[in-house]
Scaffold this motif. Structure first.
Motif, PDB file in Angstrom:
ATOM      1  N   MET A  85       3.669 -34.845  24.731  1.00 13.51           N
ATOM      2  CA  MET A  85       4.962 -35.230  25.296  1.00 13.51           C
ATOM      3  C   MET A  85       4.918 -35.555  26.782  1.00 13.51           C
ATOM      4  SD  MET A  85       7.592 -35.000  23.120  1.00 13.51           S
ATOM      5  CE  MET A  85       8.960 -34.569  24.183  1.00 13.51           C
ATOM      6  N   GLY A  86       3.819 -35.296  27.443  1.00 12.27           N
ATOM      7  CA  GLY A  86       3.789 -35.481  28.883  1.00 12.27           C
ATOM      8  C   GLY A  86       4.647 -34.426  29.558  1.00 12.27           C
ATOM      9  N   ARG A  87       5.395 -34.841  30.547  1.00 16.02           N
ATOM     10  CA  ARG A  87       6.244 -33.900  31.296  1.00 16.02           C
ATOM     11  C   ARG A  87       7.731 -34.123  31.004  1.00 16.02           C
ATOM     12  NH1 ARG A  87       3.382 -29.857  33.582  1.00 16.02           N
ATOM     13  NH2 ARG A  87       1.381 -30.580  34.326  1.00 16.02           N
ATOM     14  N   HIS A  88       8.051 -34.606  29.810  1.00 16.00           N
ATOM     15  CA  HIS A  88       9.455 -34.767  29.392  1.00 16.00           C
ATOM     16  C   HIS A  88       9.887 -33.474  28.711  1.00 16.00           C
ATOM     17  CE1 HIS A  88      13.155 -36.320  27.861  1.00 16.00           C
ATOM     18  NE2 HIS A  88      12.787 -36.031  26.625  1.00 16.00           N
ATOM     19  N   TYR A  89      10.924 -32.856  29.264  1.00 12.49           N
ATOM     20  CA  TYR A  89      11.412 -31.589  28.717  1.00 12.49           C
ATOM     21  C   TYR A  89      12.879 -31.733  28.331  1.00 12.49           C
ATOM     22  CZ  TYR A  89       7.138 -29.932  30.861  1.00 12.49           C
ATOM     23  OH  TYR A  89       5.834 -29.759  31.214  1.00 12.49           O
ATOM     24  N   PRO A  90      13.165 -31.887  27.032  1.00 11.21           N
ATOM     25  CA  PRO A  90      14.559 -31.987  26.585  1.00 11.21           C
ATOM     26  C   PRO A  90      15.217 -30.603  26.579  1.00 11.21           C
ATOM     27  CG  PRO A  90      13.085 -32.044  24.704  1.00 11.21           C
ATOM     28  CD  PRO A  90      12.214 -32.018  25.937  1.00 11.21           C
ATOM     29  N   THR A  91      16.485 -30.569  26.192  1.00 12.57           N
ATOM     30  CA  THR A  91      17.110 -29.267  25.990  1.00 12.57           C
ATOM     31  C   THR A  91      16.376 -28.600  24.840  1.00 12.57           C
ATOM     32  OG1 THR A  91      18.771 -30.126  24.446  1.00 12.57           O
ATOM     33  CG2 THR A  91      19.362 -30.098  26.793  1.00 12.57           C
ATOM     34  N   MET A  92      16.344 -27.278  24.861  1.00 15.81           N
ATOM     35  CA  MET A  92      15.538 -26.590  23.865  1.00 15.81           C
ATOM     36  C   MET A  92      16.109 -25.206  23.577  1.00 15.81           C
ATOM     37  SD  MET A  92      11.454 -25.751  24.001  1.00 15.81           S
ATOM     38  CE  MET A  92      11.115 -27.391  24.579  1.00 15.81           C
ATOM     39  N   ALA A  93      15.960 -24.794  22.338  1.00 19.59           N
ATOM     40  CA  ALA A  93      16.268 -23.423  21.943  1.00 19.59           C
ATOM     41  C   ALA A  93      15.114 -22.927  21.083  1.00 19.59           C
ATOM     42  CB  ALA A  93      17.573 -23.359  21.154  1.00 19.59           C
ATOM     43  N   VAL A  94      14.739 -21.678  21.283  1.00 20.51           N
ATOM     44  CA  VAL A  94      13.736 -21.014  20.453  1.00 20.51           C
ATOM     45  C   VAL A  94      14.455 -19.848  19.791  1.00 20.51           C
ATOM     46  CG1 VAL A  94      11.545 -19.776  20.395  1.00 20.51           C
ATOM     47  CG2 VAL A  94      11.849 -21.687  21.975  1.00 20.51           C
ATOM     48  N   ILE A  95      14.474 -19.851  18.457  1.00 20.22           N
ATOM     49  CA  ILE A  95      15.228 -18.862  17.700  1.00 20.22           C
ATOM     50  C   ILE A  95      14.280 -18.114  16.777  1.00 20.22           C
ATOM     51  CG2 ILE A  95      17.115 -18.537  16.046  1.00 20.22           C
ATOM     52  CD1 ILE A  95      18.175 -21.317  17.115  1.00 20.22           C
ATOM     53  N   GLU A  96      14.279 -16.796  16.881  1.00 24.42           N
ATOM     54  CA  GLU A  96      13.462 -15.978  15.979  1.00 24.42           C
ATOM     55  C   GLU A  96      14.227 -15.810  14.670  1.00 24.42           C
ATOM     56  OE1 GLU A  96      10.726 -12.080  16.492  1.00 24.42           O
ATOM     57  OE2 GLU A  96      12.808 -11.847  17.115  1.00 24.42           O
ATOM     58  N   VAL A  97      13.538 -16.085  13.558  1.00 26.50           N
ATOM     59  CA  VAL A  97      14.163 -16.010  12.243  1.00 26.50           C
ATOM     60  C   VAL A  97      13.388 -15.045  11.345  1.00 26.50           C
ATOM     61  CG1 VAL A  97      15.132 -18.342  12.377  1.00 26.50           C
ATOM     62  CG2 VAL A  97      12.864 -18.005  11.381  1.00 26.50           C
ATOM     63  N   LYS A  98      14.022 -14.632  10.283  1.00 26.35           N
ATOM     64  CA  LYS A  98      13.408 -13.697   9.343  1.00 26.35           C
ATOM     65  C   LYS A  98      12.364 -14.363   8.463  1.00 26.35           C
ATOM     66  CE  LYS A  98      14.622 -10.462   5.715  1.00 26.35           C
ATOM     67  NZ  LYS A  98      15.718  -9.869   4.952  1.00 26.35           N
ATOM     68  N   GLY A  99      12.585 -15.614   8.111  1.00 30.74           N
ATOM     69  CA  GLY A  99      11.653 -16.317   7.238  1.00 30.74           C
ATOM     70  C   GLY A  99      11.864 -17.815   7.305  1.00 30.74           C
ATOM     71  N   LEU A 100      10.857 -18.548   6.822  1.00 28.82           N
ATOM     72  CA  LEU A 100      10.895 -20.008   6.757  1.00 28.82           C
ATOM     73  C   LEU A 100      10.622 -20.419   5.315  1.00 28.82           C
ATOM     74  CD1 LEU A 100       8.788 -20.599   9.976  1.00 28.82           C
ATOM     75  CD2 LEU A 100      11.244 -20.989   9.748  1.00 28.82           C
ATOM     76  N   VAL A 101      10.953 -21.647   4.962  1.00 32.36           N
ATOM     77  CA  VAL A 101      10.789 -22.108   3.588  1.00 32.36           C
ATOM     78  C   VAL A 101       9.320 -22.087   3.169  1.00 32.36           C
ATOM     79  CG1 VAL A 101      11.088 -24.075   2.034  1.00 32.36           C
ATOM     80  CG2 VAL A 101      12.908 -23.446   3.613  1.00 32.36           C
ATOM     81  N   GLU A 102       8.425 -22.591   4.033  1.00 39.47           N
ATOM     82  CA  GLU A 102       6.981 -22.551   3.742  1.00 39.47           C
ATOM     83  C   GLU A 102       6.479 -21.150   4.102  1.00 39.47           C
ATOM     84  OE1 GLU A 102       3.221 -22.703   2.919  1.00 39.47           O
ATOM     85  OE2 GLU A 102       4.539 -24.372   2.344  1.00 39.47           O
ATOM     86  N   PRO A 103       5.999 -20.376   3.111  1.00 40.59           N
ATOM     87  CA  PRO A 103       5.604 -18.985   3.381  1.00 40.59           C
ATOM     88  C   PRO A 103       4.540 -18.815   4.467  1.00 40.59           C
ATOM     89  CG  PRO A 103       5.694 -19.391   1.020  1.00 40.59           C
ATOM     90  CD  PRO A 103       5.874 -20.715   1.693  1.00 40.59           C
ATOM     91  N   ALA A 104       3.631 -19.771   4.631  1.00 39.29           N
ATOM     92  CA  ALA A 104       2.559 -19.636   5.625  1.00 39.29           C
ATOM     93  C   ALA A 104       2.953 -20.177   7.001  1.00 39.29           C
ATOM     94  CB  ALA A 104       1.300 -20.350   5.135  1.00 39.29           C
ATOM     95  N   ALA A 105       4.128 -20.774   7.115  1.00 37.19           N
ATOM     96  CA  ALA A 105       4.551 -21.368   8.384  1.00 37.19           C
ATOM     97  C   ALA A 105       4.890 -20.281   9.394  1.00 37.19           C
ATOM     98  CB  ALA A 105       5.753 -22.287   8.177  1.00 37.19           C
ATOM     99  N   ARG A 106       4.497 -20.526  10.639  1.00 40.45           N
ATOM    100  CA  ARG A 106       4.821 -19.637  11.755  1.00 40.45           C
ATOM    101  C   ARG A 106       6.003 -20.182  12.551  1.00 40.45           C
ATOM    102  NH1 ARG A 106       3.794 -15.445  10.279  1.00 40.45           N
ATOM    103  NH2 ARG A 106       3.936 -14.608  12.380  1.00 40.45           N
ATOM    104  N   LEU A 107       6.275 -21.499  12.415  1.00 42.87           N
ATOM    105  CA  LEU A 107       7.392 -22.120  13.111  1.00 42.87           C
ATOM    106  C   LEU A 107       7.791 -23.413  12.418  1.00 42.87           C
ATOM    107  CD1 LEU A 107       6.444 -24.178  16.236  1.00 42.87           C
ATOM    108  CD2 LEU A 107       4.722 -23.365  14.659  1.00 42.87           C
TER     109      LEU A 107
END
Length: 131
Positions: free
Chosen positions: A99-121
């Motif tokens: 992305m270079g140095r382009h920083y959009p608005t961002m949120a990082v949200i901790e969740v209990k689970g994801l649809v793909e069981p092996a996914a970390r994010l």
């Protein structure tokens, strides 16, 4: 695209407080995780999964004629905030490569689970491609 930075506020690191966009085509990108182009899960640690997921966001955006600098919002869903924090050096390097140095608005949200069981994010995004 106008970065919104209220006077006197400390400059944020790695994101923008706000972005105003006038005109253009809005592109909403569904949550992306570390699936390869064939639909198989690529796996890896948090940073490796980030690289694939962010590359997928950019690949979808490219289909609309957009590039990374058109992203106005990223939302990251992570399983473990500590894992996210301990991976920031590698994630930051991959982010700047993609992305270079382009920083959009961002949120990082901790969740209990994801649809793909092996996914970390998973990452979802909104972009505005100028007219």
């Amino acid at each position: 695209m106008q970065i919104l930075q209220p006077p006197g506020w400390a400059k944020p690191r790695g994101y923008a407080n706000g972005i105003a966009v006038r005109g253009g085509t809005t592109v909403d990108i569904a949550e992306q995780c570390a699936f390869d182009a064939g639909g198989a899960f690529a796996g890896g640690d948090f940073a490796a999964q980030f690289r694939v997921a962010m590359s997928n966001v950019l690949a979808v955006l490219a289909q609309a004629g957009g590039r990374g600098e058109h992203l106005v919002r990223l939302t990251w869903y992570v399983l473990d905030r500590g894992e996210y924090a301990s991976s920031l050096a590698q994630v930051g390097a991959a982010y700047r490569e993609l992305m270079g140095r382009h920083y959009p608005t961002m949120a990082v949200i901790e969740v209990k689970g994801l649809v793909e069981p092996a996914a970390r994010l998973e990452i979802e995004a909104v972009a505005v491609i100028p007219d």
